[in-house]
Each structure stands twice: as C-alpha cells, then as structure tokens.
Write an enzyme that holds these catalytic residues in place. Structure first.
Site, PDB file in Angstrom:
ATOM      1  N   CYS A 354      -0.307   0.631  -6.590  1.00 50.16           N
ATOM      2  CA  CYS A 354      -2.027   0.557  -6.401  1.00 50.16           C
ATOM      3  C   CYS A 354      -2.557   1.869  -6.366  1.00 50.16           C
ATOM      4  CB  CYS A 354      -2.346  -0.194  -5.087  1.00 50.16           C
ATOM      5  SG  CYS A 354      -0.861  -0.654  -4.218  1.00 50.16           S
ATOM      6  N   ARG A 383      12.175   0.662  -3.602  1.00 49.91           N
ATOM      7  CA  ARG A 383      11.908   0.374  -2.073  1.00 49.91           C
ATOM      8  C   ARG A 383      13.383   0.374  -1.180  1.00 49.91           C
ATOM      9  NH1 ARG A 383       7.331  -4.495  -1.927  1.00 49.91           N
ATOM     10  NH2 ARG A 383       5.780  -3.523  -3.327  1.00 49.91           N
ATOM     11  N   GLN A 401       7.145  -4.869 -10.581  1.00 54.25           N
ATOM     12  CA  GLN A 401       5.973  -5.888 -10.083  1.00 54.25           C
ATOM     13  C   GLN A 401       5.095  -6.133 -11.297  1.00 54.25           C
ATOM     14  OE1 GLN A 401       4.474  -3.535  -6.721  1.00 54.25           O
ATOM     15  NE2 GLN A 401       5.106  -5.288  -5.623  1.00 54.25           N
ATOM     16  N   ASP A 403       1.922  -6.172 -11.716  1.00 51.18           N
ATOM     17  CA  ASP A 403       0.910  -5.755 -10.815  1.00 51.18           C
ATOM     18  C   ASP A 403      -0.375  -5.715 -11.531  1.00 51.18           C
ATOM     19  OD1 ASP A 403       0.584  -5.147  -8.050  1.00 51.18           O
ATOM     20  OD2 ASP A 403       1.661  -3.190  -8.216  1.00 51.18           O
ATOM     21  N   HIS A 405      -4.954  -4.838 -10.705  1.00 46.88           N
ATOM     22  CA  HIS A 405      -6.090  -4.426  -9.617  1.00 46.88           C
ATOM     23  C   HIS A 405      -7.028  -4.712 -10.295  1.00 46.88           C
ATOM     24  CE1 HIS A 405      -2.430  -2.371  -7.901  1.00 46.88           C
ATOM     25  NE2 HIS A 405      -2.722  -2.629  -7.065  1.00 46.88           N
ATOM     26  N   LYS A 485      -6.106 -12.778   2.272  1.00 47.25           N
ATOM     27  CA  LYS A 485      -5.363 -13.057   1.169  1.00 47.25           C
ATOM     28  C   LYS A 485      -5.146 -14.478   0.757  1.00 47.25           C
ATOM     29  CE  LYS A 485      -0.973 -12.389   3.339  1.00 47.25           C
ATOM     30  NZ  LYS A 485       0.386 -11.950   3.316  1.00 47.25           N
ATOM     31  N   HIS A 531      -5.894  -6.825  -5.130  1.00 50.93           N
ATOM     32  CA  HIS A 531      -4.721  -6.655  -5.474  1.00 50.93           C
ATOM     33  C   HIS A 531      -4.104  -8.179  -5.965  1.00 50.93           C
ATOM     34  CE1 HIS A 531      -4.020  -2.503  -3.349  1.00 50.93           C
ATOM     35  NE2 HIS A 531      -4.982  -3.325  -2.689  1.00 50.93           N
TER      36      HIS A 531
END
Length: 658
Positions: A354, A383, A401, A403, A405, A485, A531
C-alpha cells in the site's frame, strides 16, 4: 506388436482397475517430452460421510465406477454448538487431570477448546511418547466412568494464589496475574482436581462419551508463544457427541491428508520449499507449477484491465522513513525484517504494497473528475514468521499478494465496493469456488476518522452487500481502527472454510500521507482509500486450489493437458505431428514412451493428467486418438480435430472438463 483400438481399450480398462487414483509419485523410466502452448487469456457446517464434504464417500475407485451415497454426518465447530464446546472444554480438563495422575511432576498451563477439539499445554521436559498418550487416554476413561461432578467455585485472588502455591504450579500464578476481573473462578472435578477456569463445562465427567473422543498428537509449544520462554508439551485431542461423529471426523482427516498440497506439490513436481538450501518459508516454483501460476496471473491481469484497473509494479524495498510515515514501523515491526544499511540510509523489505501505491498517487495531481482511480499489482512482500508457524504454501515468509487500491470520493464507495464484490465473485467462481461466508466488520472502540465518514462508509458496505443479495454476518466492533471491512471465506470440496478475499476501507493512510484531490469548489479534500485482495496471496490460494481439487486440476488450468502414449516407434511421426498441432493451438501436451502401455497409463493416472491418448496403428491410419480421461475413464476413439476442439474450447471458456 501392433495394437488394435479394441486391444487399447482393454489395456485402458486394466490400468483403470490396477492404477486409477493412486497417490504414489511418478517413479519410472519412461521418457516424456513436453511443450506448452500459449495460455489464454453463506456459513456452512463441515459435512462428512467419510468425507468429501458433498455427502459422497471419498475413496479410491476406478474411473466411472459409481459409489453409493453414505449418510451425511454434521461435524459442527465449537462456535456452532454450545454442547460440543462444553464437551471439548471438559475433555481438556479431564485430560489434564489424567496427565497429572499418570505423571505427577507435569505442571499445567492452559487448556482451551479449539475449533473441533481441545489441547492442553504441560511443562514436562521428558516429553510424552506414543505409549504415554495411550496411558493418558486410559486414565481419562477411568475418570469418565467415575462420573465426577463439575463444580464451579468463586474465590478471592489471595485464596487462589494460596492454593496455587500449595500445589506448586508456577505457570498458574502467571495466569492468575493476567486475570483482571474479580472474583476468581475455579472448576473442580469432584474433589480430585481443580483448575482456574471461567467455564463452561458439562455437569459431570460421565456426560463425555468415551467412545467419542481421542487424543491425536503431541507437539512442542513455547510458553506464551515466546521463543525465549520454556518449551511446553502440547497434547491435542478431539471430542464429539457420538462415536459416529468421531469416525466421520477421522475419515475427514484422512481425506484432508490425501489432499495435502505439500504432498501433491511434490508428487506432481509443482513447487518446493528449500528449507536447507535457501531457508524456511521461501517458495520455489518448478516449471509445471510456474506455468500454472503464469496462467492464473495472466487471467487475473486481463480481467482487471477489462474491469477498469491499471497495473502497477513497485520495488521490493524502500527507505525506512516510508514505513515510519505509514505507521508500519510502529504497529507492524514484529512482522518486518531488520533494516538494511545502504550508503548511510536504512532500507527495509516491504511487508505490504500500500505505501508504494500511495507514493505513486503522490506523484500526480488529481481532480474529483479523475476519481475513482483503480491500481492493481501482483506485488511480492516479505514478512517474518517464526519457524514453528510456517506451513507449506499457507504460511510463508515471501509471497505475492494480488493487491489493488482504489482512490475514490465518499459518494463512490458503494459502487466501487459493489464492483470489487462482482469481480471477486467472478474470479473465485472461475476457479470453482461458489460458496462463501461473508463477514462485515464495523467500527471498533478506538478508531480514526469522524462519525460522519464511519457511518457513511459502513452504510456503503451494507448497501453493496445488499445489492449483491448476499447474506452476511456483522462483526460489531471488529473492523480495523482505520476503517470497516468485508471478509470473504470460501468453502472447499470437503467443507473447510478458507479466508481469502478482503475489502478494507482506510481513512488513516490518506491522512498520514496527506493525499489530496481537488473538489468542485477547488478545495483540497482527502480521498477514500480502499484496500482489496481477492486471492489473498498467490501462494496460499494455490495451496487451497491444490487441496480443493486434490491435484485433479480443471482442464484449462492443468499443467499438462494431454499425454500422448504411442505404442510403437512406427507411429512416432504421426504422434509428433499430433503434438505439434496441439501445441500450435495452445494445448499443453507431452509424449511419453519407453514403457509397456499399462505402465504408461498408470503413470499418467498418477500424474493426474486430464486427457490420455493412446496412439497405435489404427489411430495413425485414421487420424484418430484412443482417448481416456482422468475423470471419466475410457472415452473411445475420437478424431484429432475433435480432441483439439474440445481442449481449445475448455481453454477459451475456463472449462473444467474434456
């Protein structure tokens, strides 16, 4: 020797009986030449009959053989059954009492119920053997037969401490210190044993069916999950209301083990985790698995571009200051790797994508007319995971990911969320997942953002879900501090729920990074940031996909779609010409030779090849193939053009079957 089509079918039938659906990996001397063409672009209980989650008995069988349906047995989780929760909690206490009777020096720590069972942690450096587990279970039978009453008692903190010190249980003292409420509650099993506990429990030990529980395994676990603290012995068990449920659960476990993506990944040569050579939690994609990943990524990218997204690529590291601005250094540091010094500046591997997308946003100038902006990236993140927590593809240290946005106006939230949910449904259903559990998590006690934007955001999420006509569960106060969320869990072929997709509103990062757009009045305003991930991560989703299909992948996705099996060298030229024709049309095809036909077919079955085609003299003369599929067995003689057309159609439509 030349074989007729009739003889080939006989060979197929023999192979079906001898070799179909076996799980052994390919270990043979056959030679395979392969080539890939271009790729085309509600909450439910676990059910078991032995169990594939669909009420059908899961067992090895010849293709096409019918199996009678067995009775469906519901296997509720502890959250779904108050009675089972009590049974499992009491079973944990009975086990702890039994352990201390058999091993008086063992010290108790904690023993909760879990989803479909229970565990208890003990400080016992000697460890427990398989024979010890049997002896503990026998002692549990005795405790159950004596039908001791379970009795709740309230005591003062001082009295609880006095009793704990009297029996020399130091870990219980730590637990007592962590309890902030008064009075302290204790549960007794008769007058024989007691534990700090808030309940609930069954009325007496005799309420446990000794034929409906069993101890499953023992594993090491650090006290409080802290590697600097003592290693404990964790004994796992399962408990049910009836012996039939226990049997169904054991059948389910056996089926889950058959589907284990780690084993299938190795058997089919899809991926590996090189713990010794490269380190734990790092995934190496082998050619077949890499091609599958390529097809998944290509489908994902093409669909996102068609739905109004733009693609981004971002670096794997950034200066430490970026993570300090985003707040990750303060709130997520335990999951991040140590900084790297580069020319007197500190850099860190990215744990999330992000902030990188925000940096791209900051590089532009946007009017309200430019919003919404939808940016998507297959971004690899890193991670830190403790070595004891990693598990195949499900929990790794480096993963990609899917991902995206979205930067939008407040009054665009509903439409954007609805668009994300539509896209999520389309993608997941393409891979065979059509049953979902949807959760809406709302504003927690501590949060950023004013009341008006929270109310508008939560209302927008609800409106989007209502437009989808999806049932959902509201988790009051379960949202992140920076926004509400939606979480989506998918249900797999044997009834397991997997958390995959998340849609998260964010009022925090636009504020921290001072993101702006210019509104109709030429005033600067903060955009809403959404997200969104659909797979969650490619690695984890691939593991779920592998277990859902038990390695029997849909035809469009299978790493090898067709294996040609020539029975004699005299048909080599024809076989090569067929292979070229298939490859030119984008079909992934192999030619395998060097063994007797029966073994070639068995090996293809072991490799879970969707379509097997035997090539003999008759086939070469008539431009046909003797076809067998992994799913349906012997199909018969088909023209090469017919075989090609079926697979091309499956590739174009993301079809599962031949």
């Amino acid at each position: 020797m030349m074989m007729s089509t009739t003889m080939l079918r006989t060979a197929f039938t023999t192979c079906a009986v001898k070799g179909a659906r076996t799980k052994a990996s390919m270990r043979n001397g056959a030679k395979c030449a392969s080539s890939s063409g271009s790729s085309s672009s509600s909450s439910m209980r676990l059910l078991s009959s032995a169990s594939d989650g669909r009420g059908r008995r899961a067992q090895t069988r010849a293709a096409g053989e019918k199996v009678d349906a067995a009775p469906v047995v519901a296997l509720p989780t502890s959250d779904e059954s108050e009675n089972l929760l009590k049974i499992r909690h009491t079973s944990a206490h009975v086990m702890a009492m039994a352990v201390q009777k058999v091993f008086p020096s063992a010290q108790c720590t904690i023993g909760p119920w879990i989803e479909r069972g229970f565990y208890y942690d003990f400080y016992y450096p000697e460890g427990f053997t398989n024979q010890d587990m049997k002896n503990i279970q026998k002692e549990m039978y005795k405790i159950i037969r004596k039908d001791y009453p379970l009795r709740r008692e309230e005591v003062s903190r001082e009295e609880a401490e006095r009793r704990i010190r009297a029996i020399n249980e130091p870990y219980k003292l730590e637990i007592l210190d962590s309890i902030k409420t008064e009075p302290i509650t204790i549960y007794h099993i008769g007058d024989e044993w007691w534990d700090l506990c808030a309940g609930p429990h069954v009325e007496s030990t005799g309420k446990l069916d000794q034929k409906a529980f069993e101890l499953e395994s023992v594993a090491g676990a650090y006290w409080r999950g802290d590697e600097t603290k003592p290693m404990l012995q964790r004994i796992y068990g399962t408990a049910w209301e009836t012996p039939e449920q226990l049997q169904a659960y054991n059948d389910f476990k056996a089926e889950a083990a058959r589907r284990d993506h780690r084993k299938i990944g190795k058997d089919l040569n899809l991926f590996s985790l090189q713990q010794d050579n490269a380190g734990g939690g790092l995934v190496f994609w082998h050619p077949k698995g890499a091609h599958m990943r390529h097809m998944i990524e290509t489908y994902w990218k093409d669909l996102h571009l068609a739905r109004g997204y733009e693609l981004l690529y971002s670096p794997h590291v950034a200066k430490q200051e970026l993570w300090q601005t985003s707040g990750h250094s303060d709130f997520y540091s335990e999951n991040m790797y140590q900084p790297i010094k580069v020319e007197d500046e500190m850099y860190q591997l990215k744990p999330m994508n992000c902030p990188f997308h925000i940096v791209v946003y900051q590089d532009g100038y946007y009017s309200y007319r430019d919003l919404p902006i939808r940016w998507a990236e297959l971004g690899t993140v890193y991670r830190y995971e403790r070595s004891g927590t990693m598990h195949g593809l499900f929990r790794v240290r480096g993963f990609t990911q899917d991902d995206a946005h979205i930067f939008c106006l407040p009054d665009q939230i509903t439409d954007e969320i609805k668009g994300v949910l539509d896209l999520t449904e389309e993608i997941l259903s393409t891979f065979g997942f059509t049953n979902f559990e949807v959760n809406l998590s709302t504003r927690p006690e501590k949060s950023v953002g004013d009341d008006e934007i929270w109310i508008k955001a939560e209302s927008a999420l609800k409106d989007a879900l209502d437009l989808k006509k999806w049932n959902y569960i509201v988790d009051d106060g379960g949202g992140a501090f920076y926004g509400p969320k939606i979480d989506i869990k998918i249900l797999d072929a044997i009834g397991r729920k997997w958390q995959c997709s998340t849609v998260q509103l964010d009022f925090n990062l636009p504020e921290r990074f001072k993101l702006n757009y210019v509104d109709k009045e030429n005033e600067k305003q903060r955009p809403i940031m959404i997200h969104r991930a659909i797979f969650g991560s490619l690695e984890r989703f691939f593991g779920i996909l592998t277990e859902n299909y038990a390695g029997e992948f849909p035809l469009w996705l299978a790493p090898t779609q067709v294996r040609l099996l020539p029975v004699t060298d005299t048909v080599s030229d024809f076989t090569e010409s067929v292979a070229k024709k298939l490859r030119d049309a984008g079909v992934r095809v192999e030619i395998c030779t060097g063994e007797r036909l029966n073994k070639l077919v068995r090996n293809a079955e072991k490799a879970k090849i969707p379509v097997m085609a035997v090539v003999g003299k008759d086939e070469a003369e008539n431009n046909t193939l003797a076809v067998r599929t992994y799913k349906d067995g012997d199909i018969g003689s088909l023209s090469v053009d017919d075989v090609l057309a079926r697979i091309v159609t499956a590739n174009a439509t993301k079809g599962a079957d031949f």
